[in-house]
Design an enzyme around this catalytic site. Structure first.
Site, PDB file in Angstrom:
ATOM      1  N   ARG A  33      43.851  37.661  42.197  1.00 26.55           N
ATOM      2  CA  ARG A  33      45.109  37.362  41.437  1.00 26.55           C
ATOM      3  C   ARG A  33      46.446  37.465  41.975  1.00 26.55           C
ATOM      4  O   ARG A  33      47.180  38.065  41.212  1.00 26.55           O
ATOM      5  CB  ARG A  33      45.018  38.087  40.166  1.00 26.55           C
ATOM      6  CG  ARG A  33      43.351  37.678  39.520  1.00 26.55           C
ATOM      7  CD  ARG A  33      43.024  36.514  39.094  1.00 26.55           C
ATOM      8  NE  ARG A  33      43.822  35.966  38.062  1.00 26.55           N
ATOM      9  CZ  ARG A  33      43.319  35.579  36.916  1.00 26.55           C
ATOM     10  NH1 ARG A  33      42.289  36.046  36.571  1.00 26.55           N
ATOM     11  NH2 ARG A  33      44.010  35.167  35.755  1.00 26.55           N
ATOM     12  N   ARG A  37      51.454  35.615  37.016  1.00 28.38           N
ATOM     13  CA  ARG A  37      52.629  36.033  36.096  1.00 28.38           C
ATOM     14  C   ARG A  37      53.165  37.343  36.471  1.00 28.38           C
ATOM     15  O   ARG A  37      54.622  37.337  35.942  1.00 28.38           O
ATOM     16  CB  ARG A  37      51.969  36.311  34.608  1.00 28.38           C
ATOM     17  CG  ARG A  37      51.652  34.982  34.267  1.00 28.38           C
ATOM     18  CD  ARG A  37      50.814  35.135  32.738  1.00 28.38           C
ATOM     19  NE  ARG A  37      49.472  35.564  32.930  1.00 28.38           N
ATOM     20  CZ  ARG A  37      48.568  35.960  32.019  1.00 28.38           C
ATOM     21  NH1 ARG A  37      49.157  36.019  30.691  1.00 28.38           N
ATOM     22  NH2 ARG A  37      47.688  36.275  32.370  1.00 28.38           N
ATOM     23  N   ARG A  46      56.080  27.916  36.394  1.00 23.56           N
ATOM     24  CA  ARG A  46      55.154  27.835  35.021  1.00 23.56           C
ATOM     25  C   ARG A  46      55.990  27.346  33.870  1.00 23.56           C
ATOM     26  O   ARG A  46      55.292  26.883  32.956  1.00 23.56           O
ATOM     27  CB  ARG A  46      54.680  29.376  34.681  1.00 23.56           C
ATOM     28  CG  ARG A  46      53.645  29.747  33.408  1.00 23.56           C
ATOM     29  CD  ARG A  46      52.290  28.689  33.591  1.00 23.56           C
ATOM     30  NE  ARG A  46      51.694  28.877  32.499  1.00 23.56           N
ATOM     31  CZ  ARG A  46      51.612  28.189  31.217  1.00 23.56           C
ATOM     32  NH1 ARG A  46      52.395  27.328  31.148  1.00 23.56           N
ATOM     33  NH2 ARG A  46      50.870  28.539  30.646  1.00 23.56           N
ATOM     34  N   ASP A  83      41.698  27.782  38.259  1.00 25.42           N
ATOM     35  CA  ASP A  83      41.136  28.801  37.535  1.00 25.42           C
ATOM     36  C   ASP A  83      39.525  28.587  37.359  1.00 25.42           C
ATOM     37  O   ASP A  83      38.930  27.458  37.820  1.00 25.42           O
ATOM     38  CB  ASP A  83      41.675  28.459  36.015  1.00 25.42           C
ATOM     39  CG  ASP A  83      41.277  29.647  35.015  1.00 25.42           C
ATOM     40  OD1 ASP A  83      41.905  31.044  35.239  1.00 25.42           O
ATOM     41  OD2 ASP A  83      40.354  29.788  34.254  1.00 25.42           O
ATOM     42  N   TYR A 159      32.020  32.572  28.102  1.00 26.39           N
ATOM     43  CA  TYR A 159      33.392  31.981  27.527  1.00 26.39           C
ATOM     44  C   TYR A 159      33.154  30.603  26.796  1.00 26.39           C
ATOM     45  O   TYR A 159      33.525  30.750  25.745  1.00 26.39           O
ATOM     46  CB  TYR A 159      34.339  31.662  28.626  1.00 26.39           C
ATOM     47  CG  TYR A 159      35.318  32.552  29.318  1.00 26.39           C
ATOM     48  CD1 TYR A 159      36.099  33.136  28.227  1.00 26.39           C
ATOM     49  CD2 TYR A 159      35.182  32.955  30.635  1.00 26.39           C
ATOM     50  CE1 TYR A 159      36.873  34.297  29.140  1.00 26.39           C
ATOM     51  CE2 TYR A 159      36.017  33.919  31.118  1.00 26.39           C
ATOM     52  CZ  TYR A 159      36.960  34.610  30.476  1.00 26.39           C
ATOM     53  OH  TYR A 159      37.721  35.502  30.942  1.00 26.39           O
TER      54      TYR A 159
HETATM   55  O1  1CP Z   1      45.913  34.017  43.194  1.00 21.33           O
HETATM   56  C1  1CP Z   1      45.069  33.678  42.253  1.00 21.33           C
HETATM   57  O2  1CP Z   1      44.159  34.460  42.251  1.00 21.33           O
HETATM   58  C2  1CP Z   1      45.330  32.701  41.229  1.00 21.33           C
HETATM   59  C3  1CP Z   1      44.169  31.683  40.986  1.00 21.33           C
HETATM   60  C4  1CP Z   1      43.576  32.356  39.687  1.00 21.33           C
HETATM   61  C5  1CP Z   1      42.024  32.759  39.829  1.00 21.33           C
HETATM   62  C6  1CP Z   1      41.139  33.216  41.091  1.00 21.33           C
HETATM   63  C7  1CP Z   1      43.557  32.288  38.474  1.00 21.33           C
HETATM   64  C8  1CP Z   1      44.807  31.730  37.976  1.00 21.33           C
HETATM   65  N1  1CP Z   1      42.520  32.583  37.507  1.00 21.33           N
HETATM   66  C9  1CP Z   1      41.620  33.022  38.332  1.00 21.33           C
HETATM   67  C10 1CP Z   1      40.310  33.462  38.376  1.00 21.33           C
HETATM   68  C11 1CP Z   1      40.010  34.013  36.752  1.00 21.33           C
HETATM   69  N2  1CP Z   1      40.468  33.159  35.759  1.00 21.33           N
HETATM   70  C12 1CP Z   1      39.164  34.859  36.415  1.00 21.33           C
HETATM   71  C13 1CP Z   1      38.053  35.515  37.502  1.00 21.33           C
HETATM   72  C14 1CP Z   1      39.097  36.744  37.946  1.00 21.33           C
HETATM   73  C15 1CP Z   1      38.966  37.861  36.950  1.00 21.33           C
HETATM   74  O3  1CP Z   1      38.156  38.537  36.794  1.00 21.33           O
HETATM   75  O4  1CP Z   1      40.457  38.397  36.866  1.00 21.33           O
HETATM   76  C16 1CP Z   1      39.147  34.956  35.164  1.00 21.33           C
HETATM   77  C17 1CP Z   1      38.067  35.868  34.060  1.00 21.33           C
HETATM   78  C18 1CP Z   1      39.676  34.025  34.577  1.00 21.33           C
HETATM   79  C19 1CP Z   1      39.899  33.500  33.086  1.00 21.33           C
HETATM   80  C20 1CP Z   1      41.189  33.445  32.731  1.00 21.33           C
HETATM   81  N3  1CP Z   1      42.237  32.323  33.037  1.00 21.33           N
HETATM   82  C21 1CP Z   1      42.072  34.279  32.028  1.00 21.33           C
HETATM   83  C22 1CP Z   1      41.520  35.499  31.577  1.00 21.33           C
HETATM   84  C23 1CP Z   1      41.261  35.762  30.144  1.00 21.33           C
HETATM   85  C24 1CP Z   1      40.217  36.879  29.805  1.00 21.33           C
HETATM   86  O5  1CP Z   1      39.290  36.796  29.379  1.00 21.33           O
HETATM   87  O6  1CP Z   1      41.136  37.976  29.745  1.00 21.33           O
HETATM   88  C25 1CP Z   1      43.321  34.115  31.644  1.00 21.33           C
HETATM   89  C26 1CP Z   1      44.417  34.634  31.005  1.00 21.33           C
HETATM   90  C27 1CP Z   1      43.511  32.815  32.667  1.00 21.33           C
HETATM   91  C28 1CP Z   1      44.699  31.993  32.890  1.00 21.33           C
HETATM   92  C29 1CP Z   1      45.283  32.077  34.114  1.00 21.33           C
HETATM   93  N4  1CP Z   1      44.421  31.759  35.453  1.00 21.33           N
HETATM   94  C30 1CP Z   1      45.205  31.976  36.347  1.00 21.33           C
HETATM   95  C31 1CP Z   1      46.695  32.490  36.103  1.00 21.33           C
HETATM   96  C32 1CP Z   1      47.846  32.631  36.944  1.00 21.33           C
HETATM   97  C33 1CP Z   1      46.662  32.516  34.682  1.00 21.33           C
HETATM   98  C34 1CP Z   1      47.820  32.922  33.846  1.00 21.33           C
HETATM   99  C35 1CP Z   1      48.092  31.556  32.847  1.00 21.33           C
HETATM  100  C36 1CP Z   1      49.651  31.522  32.355  1.00 21.33           C
HETATM  101  O7  1CP Z   1      50.358  31.620  33.124  1.00 21.33           O
HETATM  102  O8  1CP Z   1      49.761  31.260  31.328  1.00 21.33           O
END
Ligand code: 1CP
Length: 352
Positions: A33, A37, A46, A83, A159
């Site tokens: 990640r 944010r 964003r 994502d 999910y």
């Molecule tokens: O540099 C990077 O890694 C960004 C690319 C990326 C990746 C690899 C994003 C962007 N998401 C992910 C993977 C991802 N998405 C995972 C696996 C990694 C981990 O375990 O942390 C998971 C579980 C998600 C699901 C997800 N997407 C969540 C988590 C929800 C929860 O269950 O807690 C969230 C909040 C997102 C949104 C998201 N994805 C990525 C970003 C930057 C964001 C934030 C969205 C925003 O700005 O509103």
């Protein structure tokens, strides 16, 4: 002299060397990640989009976002900006990201027939992801490999049944209890989709693949094998048999799994990404079998520089002679982390 120039020009990136189980003076560094944010420049981009997945559908924006952490911290690998929930969305489950709530599915899996009526996965529906892969690949320096990724079949299924994020995923477990064979059908569909999706990412420019099993922690040791690792193993085996993907290193991250490192290695992943609490394992056992990535607790980045240095050096000390070590966190960077701490961390790893 000529040889030396050739050597310098064509030398393999250190990230790929580590994935090839070489001992290196300085480990390659990237962060799970690493875009997101916690970065002000991310938040600036964003703001222009109401909907997160809508933003992911703009390949030029994904490219800009993937480059941000490389510019700020000079990292050794880039990761596709997208994502894990693009696959359920492409299956028609209609994923929305709600401010402060995370993902919400408009059409979650509520009954077994929802699984059996899913249209077959068409990888072309995720064309926007492959375009982002190519854009990023063309924009990054040659010595920086690009990581493509997907969620594990189990994490995607959890999910999809829960319909949102959750701490315990109670709805998922009660569904699983009465509809176990249907859940296996869903896991199979997601395994096939992950394979086709990752294959496309490789065709369009990904050099390495990471599988995120972010909800592995919900399963007991037996269930972990049955509902998650058996499918991950089958996914990895398909990738290793396919001419397009057979030489692509595969990294497996499982969040706080109820198993030892041996079980992770048995999936045939090339590299195991250790969760931050996984410190009681026998590194001699994994010697020469797999590369290891990790595993600083991301919350340490909220502490003073002294504590960050102390905890980081403990990890670097443990892995200094390990053949194929990659420095990373033990899970993703959270939005509350100060980018200056990420910069500090990167510098001290390189200075060590
Ligand atoms: O540099 C990077 O890694 C960004 C690319 C990326 C990746 C690899 C994003 C962007 N998401 C992910 C993977 C991802 N998405 C995972 C696996 C990694 C981990 O375990 O942390 C998971 C579980 C998600 C699901 C997800 N997407 C969540 C988590 C929800 C929860 O269950 O807690 C969230 C909040 C997102 C949104 C998201 N994805 C990525 C970003 C930057 C964001 C934030 C969205 C925003 O700005 O509103």
């Amino acid at each position: 002299k000529y040889n030396k120039i050739c050597f310098m020009t064509f030398d393999e990136p250190i990230f790929l060397k580590a994935l090839n189980k070489e001992v290196l003076k300085t480990p390659p560094i990237w962060y799970m990640r690493q875009a997101g944010r916690y970065m002000p420049e991310y938040r600036e981009v964003r703001k222009k989009f109401k909907n997160f997945l809508e933003m992911c559908k703009h390949p030029e924006v994904c490219c800009e976002l993937a480059l941000q952490p490389l510019h700020s911290f000079n990292l050794d690998a880039a990761i596709l900006f997208s994502d894990i929930l693009t696959i359920p969305d492409a299956f028609g489950l209609d994923v929305q990201f709600i401010e402060n709530k995370g993902p919400v599915f408009r059409n979650p899996i509520s009954e077994p027939k929802d699984i059996h009526m899913l249209d077959p996965f068409d990888p072309e529906n995720l064309d926007y992801v492959y375009k982002a892969v190519t854009n990023i690949k063309n924009a990054i320096p040659k010595h920086v490999p690009l990581i493509g990724f997907c969620g594990s079949p189990w994490t995607l299924a959890a999910y999809s049944i829960e319909g949102k994020s959750s701490k315990e995923f109670n709805k998922t477990f009660s569904f699983l209890k009465t509809n176990e064979s249907d859940v296996h059908s869903l896991l199979l569909k997601y395994t096939d989709a992950c394979f086709l999706y990752l294959r496309k990412q490789v065709q369009y420019g990904a050099d390495v693949i990471q599988i995120f099993d972010s909800w592995a922690n919900l399963l007991s040791e037996n269930d972990l094998k049955k509902f998650s690792f058996d499918y991950i193993t089958s996914l990895i085996s398909s990738l290793k048999l396919d001419p397009v993907t057979k030489n692509i290193p595969i990294i497996l991250f499982a969040r706080d799994p109820n198993c030892n490192t041996q079980t992770l290695i048995e999936t045939s992943a090339d590299c195991i990404s250790l969760y931050w609490s996984m410190n009681n394992f026998d590194i001699n056992f994994s010697f020469n079998k797999v590369s290891i990535q990790g595993n600083l607790d991301p919350k340490i980045l909220l502490e003073s520089d002294e504590i960050i240095k102390r905890e980081t050096y403990k990890i670097l000390e443990r892995f200094k002679e390990y053949p194929g070590y990659i420095f990373n966190l033990g899970h993703g960077i959270t939005p509350d982390i100060d980018p200056d701490k990420v910069k500090y961390l990167t510098n001290i790893v390189r200075e060590y």
